[in-house]
Design a protein around this motif. Structure first.
Motif, PDB file in Angstrom:
ATOM      1  N   THR A   1     -11.600  44.876  19.179  1.00 46.85           N
ATOM      2  CA  THR A   1     -12.809  44.619  18.395  1.00 46.85           C
ATOM      3  C   THR A   1     -13.452  45.927  17.955  1.00 46.85           C
ATOM      4  O   THR A   1     -13.854  46.074  16.801  1.00 46.85           O
ATOM      5  CB  THR A   1     -13.811  43.776  19.216  1.00 46.85           C
ATOM      6  N   LEU A   2     -13.534  46.886  18.874  1.00 47.09           N
ATOM      7  CA  LEU A   2     -14.165  48.170  18.548  1.00 47.09           C
ATOM      8  C   LEU A   2     -13.292  49.049  17.654  1.00 47.09           C
ATOM      9  O   LEU A   2     -13.803  49.812  16.842  1.00 47.09           O
ATOM     10  CB  LEU A   2     -14.497  48.927  19.839  1.00 47.09           C
ATOM     11  N   PHE A   3     -11.978  48.954  17.839  1.00 43.69           N
ATOM     12  CA  PHE A   3     -11.037  49.807  17.116  1.00 43.69           C
ATOM     13  C   PHE A   3      -9.947  48.931  16.509  1.00 43.69           C
ATOM     14  O   PHE A   3      -8.796  48.963  16.950  1.00 43.69           O
ATOM     15  CB  PHE A   3     -10.436  50.856  18.046  1.00 43.69           C
ATOM     16  N   SER A   4     -10.303  48.174  15.518  1.00 46.88           N
ATOM     17  CA  SER A   4      -9.403  47.180  14.932  1.00 46.88           C
ATOM     18  C   SER A   4      -8.084  47.791  14.469  1.00 46.88           C
ATOM     19  O   SER A   4      -8.072  48.809  13.770  1.00 46.88           O
ATOM     20  CB  SER A   4     -10.083  46.500  13.743  1.00 46.88           C
ATOM     21  N   PRO A   5      -6.960  47.157  14.829  1.00 46.69           N
ATOM     22  CA  PRO A   5      -5.664  47.648  14.377  1.00 46.69           C
ATOM     23  C   PRO A   5      -5.494  47.536  12.852  1.00 46.69           C
ATOM     24  O   PRO A   5      -4.610  48.158  12.289  1.00 46.69           O
ATOM     25  CB  PRO A   5      -4.641  46.792  15.105  1.00 46.69           C
ATOM     26  N   SER A   6      -6.357  46.790  12.195  1.00 41.58           N
ATOM     27  CA  SER A   6      -6.272  46.696  10.730  1.00 41.58           C
ATOM     28  C   SER A   6      -7.070  47.801  10.045  1.00 41.58           C
ATOM     29  O   SER A   6      -7.007  47.952   8.828  1.00 41.58           O
ATOM     30  CB  SER A   6      -6.770  45.318  10.258  1.00 41.58           C
ATOM     31  N   ASP A   7      -7.789  48.615  10.832  1.00 44.38           N
ATOM     32  CA  ASP A   7      -8.578  49.708  10.274  1.00 44.38           C
ATOM     33  C   ASP A   7      -7.707  50.960  10.186  1.00 44.38           C
ATOM     34  O   ASP A   7      -7.236  51.472  11.213  1.00 44.38           O
ATOM     35  CB  ASP A   7      -9.791  49.978  11.166  1.00 44.38           C
ATOM     36  N   PRO A   8      -7.486  51.486   8.978  1.00 43.52           N
ATOM     37  CA  PRO A   8      -6.608  52.651   8.827  1.00 43.52           C
ATOM     38  C   PRO A   8      -7.111  53.909   9.546  1.00 43.52           C
ATOM     39  O   PRO A   8      -6.328  54.811   9.815  1.00 43.52           O
ATOM     40  CB  PRO A   8      -6.549  52.872   7.309  1.00 43.52           C
ATOM     41  N   ARG A   9      -8.392  53.967   9.911  1.00 45.14           N
ATOM     42  CA  ARG A   9      -8.913  55.143  10.643  1.00 45.14           C
ATOM     43  C   ARG A   9      -8.207  55.328  11.980  1.00 45.14           C
ATOM     44  O   ARG A   9      -8.148  56.448  12.495  1.00 45.14           O
ATOM     45  CB  ARG A   9     -10.411  55.005  10.926  1.00 45.14           C
ATOM     46  N   TRP A  10      -7.697  54.237  12.557  1.00 49.85           N
ATOM     47  CA  TRP A  10      -7.118  54.317  13.889  1.00 49.85           C
ATOM     48  C   TRP A  10      -5.601  54.437  13.871  1.00 49.85           C
ATOM     49  O   TRP A  10      -4.984  54.515  14.926  1.00 49.85           O
ATOM     50  CB  TRP A  10      -7.568  53.124  14.728  1.00 49.85           C
ATOM     51  N   LYS A  11      -4.985  54.481  12.698  1.00 50.36           N
ATOM     52  CA  LYS A  11      -3.535  54.639  12.586  1.00 50.36           C
ATOM     53  C   LYS A  11      -3.130  55.981  13.187  1.00 50.36           C
ATOM     54  O   LYS A  11      -3.585  57.043  12.759  1.00 50.36           O
ATOM     55  CB  LYS A  11      -3.099  54.551  11.118  1.00 50.36           C
ATOM     56  N   GLY A  12      -2.320  55.943  14.225  1.00 48.45           N
ATOM     57  CA  GLY A  12      -1.846  57.157  14.875  1.00 48.45           C
ATOM     58  C   GLY A  12      -2.894  57.880  15.713  1.00 48.45           C
ATOM     59  O   GLY A  12      -2.639  58.976  16.204  1.00 48.45           O
ATOM     60  N   ALA A  13      -4.064  57.281  15.910  1.00 53.98           N
ATOM     61  CA  ALA A  13      -5.156  57.947  16.640  1.00 53.98           C
ATOM     62  C   ALA A  13      -4.784  58.219  18.092  1.00 53.98           C
ATOM     63  O   ALA A  13      -4.042  57.455  18.716  1.00 53.98           O
ATOM     64  CB  ALA A  13      -6.413  57.085  16.584  1.00 53.98           C
ATOM     65  N   ASP A  14      -5.321  59.299  18.621  1.00 56.38           N
ATOM     66  CA  ASP A  14      -5.172  59.632  20.028  1.00 56.38           C
ATOM     67  C   ASP A  14      -6.001  58.620  20.820  1.00 56.38           C
ATOM     68  O   ASP A  14      -7.204  58.476  20.605  1.00 56.38           O
ATOM     69  CB  ASP A  14      -5.675  61.053  20.273  1.00 56.38           C
ATOM     70  N   SER A  15      -5.381  57.928  21.749  1.00 54.07           N
ATOM     71  CA  SER A  15      -6.068  56.887  22.519  1.00 54.07           C
ATOM     72  C   SER A  15      -7.194  57.423  23.387  1.00 54.07           C
ATOM     73  O   SER A  15      -8.028  56.657  23.862  1.00 54.07           O
ATOM     74  CB  SER A  15      -5.061  56.121  23.370  1.00 54.07           C
ATOM     75  N   ALA A  16      -7.255  58.728  23.573  1.00 54.39           N
ATOM     76  CA  ALA A  16      -8.368  59.328  24.315  1.00 54.39           C
ATOM     77  C   ALA A  16      -9.693  59.035  23.619  1.00 54.39           C
ATOM     78  O   ALA A  16     -10.732  58.927  24.283  1.00 54.39           O
ATOM     79  CB  ALA A  16      -8.160  60.825  24.471  1.00 54.39           C
ATOM     80  N   VAL A  17      -9.677  58.868  22.296  1.00 56.43           N
ATOM     81  CA  VAL A  17     -10.892  58.536  21.538  1.00 56.43           C
ATOM     82  C   VAL A  17     -11.443  57.195  22.020  1.00 56.43           C
ATOM     83  O   VAL A  17     -12.652  57.029  22.196  1.00 56.43           O
ATOM     84  CB  VAL A  17     -10.592  58.483  20.022  1.00 56.43           C
ATOM     85  N   PHE A  18     -10.570  56.235  22.253  1.00 57.93           N
ATOM     86  CA  PHE A  18     -10.987  54.917  22.706  1.00 57.93           C
ATOM     87  C   PHE A  18     -11.559  54.995  24.124  1.00 57.93           C
ATOM     88  O   PHE A  18     -12.575  54.375  24.449  1.00 57.93           O
ATOM     89  CB  PHE A  18      -9.817  53.926  22.674  1.00 57.93           C
ATOM     90  N   LEU A  19     -10.878  55.769  24.965  1.00 56.16           N
ATOM     91  CA  LEU A  19     -11.323  55.934  26.350  1.00 56.16           C
ATOM     92  C   LEU A  19     -12.691  56.612  26.407  1.00 56.16           C
ATOM     93  O   LEU A  19     -13.556  56.232  27.202  1.00 56.16           O
ATOM     94  CB  LEU A  19     -10.282  56.734  27.135  1.00 56.16           C
ATOM     95  N   GLU A  20     -12.902  57.610  25.552  1.00 61.36           N
ATOM     96  CA  GLU A  20     -14.200  58.297  25.504  1.00 61.36           C
ATOM     97  C   GLU A  20     -15.319  57.333  25.119  1.00 61.36           C
ATOM     98  O   GLU A  20     -16.417  57.392  25.684  1.00 61.36           O
ATOM     99  CB  GLU A  20     -14.147  59.467  24.522  1.00 61.36           C
ATOM    100  N   GLU A  21     -15.073  56.448  24.166  1.00 54.96           N
ATOM    101  CA  GLU A  21     -16.085  55.470  23.774  1.00 54.96           C
ATOM    102  C   GLU A  21     -16.388  54.526  24.938  1.00 54.96           C
ATOM    103  O   GLU A  21     -17.545  54.191  25.197  1.00 54.96           O
ATOM    104  CB  GLU A  21     -15.628  54.673  22.550  1.00 54.96           C
TER     105      GLU A  21
END
Length: 178
Positions: A70-90
């Protein structure tokens, strides 16, 4: 928004998360923020780090926040290839904003290959640094999927225990300083 913990909030909260990804050729394998030399990586919209995804969901769930998808939708291109540490930090930010801190993290990885044992200490140490807790507060276990038919996939389960900032600290736990 998750309400902030106070002296009447529960002293502890538990969260649980899990994730799975299929192995694919031509992708770097990252588990727990550590690059592992292996001919295949885990496919996913972000970097496919299923352990960080499971821990993120466990932290978010413990404070009643929306899940990682919900917070980091897989359909959002901003998260394509993103470092998962960003999600953990949030997730960590939301835990702190709710008035809690991480008491411990326990995880189990289920995969046929590569063997996690040789990498477990590095994963634990990296998570310790990222989460700001001691390595002794982090459990990393691995099991093979014997007979489950998931030899080309990996699964991660994670449980977290959060402690209210205003609660007394359990004996033997010391917050790691950076």
């Amino acid at each position: 928004m998750t309400p902030k913990a106070n002296s009447t909030s529960p002293p502890f909260r538990i969260g649980y998360g899990w994730d799975s990804h299929e192995f694919k050729a031509g992708i770097l394998l990252k588990i727990g923020g550590i690059e592992i030399d292996y001919p295949k990586g885990l496919g996913g919209h972000s970097d496919g780090d299923l352990l960080l995804h499971a821990i993120t969901d466990a932290l978010l769930g413990a404070v009643g926040a929306p899940d990682i998808g919900t917070l980091f939708s897989p359909s959002d291109p901003r998260w394509k290839g993103a470092d998962s540490a960003v999600f953990l930090e949030e997730a960590q930010h939301r835990v702190k904003a709710a008035g809690y801190e991480i008491a411990n993290v326990d995880s189990t990885l289920i995969l046929a290959q590569p063997k996690i044992g040789p990498h477990a200490a590095r994963i634990r140490e990296h998570l310790s640094q990222v989460l700001g807790i001691s390595p002794g507060q982090i459990g990393i276990k691995a099991k093979t999927p014997e007979g489950m038919g998931t030899d080309n996939a990996a699964i991660a389960h994670a449980a977290v225990l959060l402690q209210n900032h205003s609660s007394p600290k359990p004996r033997g736990s010391k917050k790691k300083t950076r």
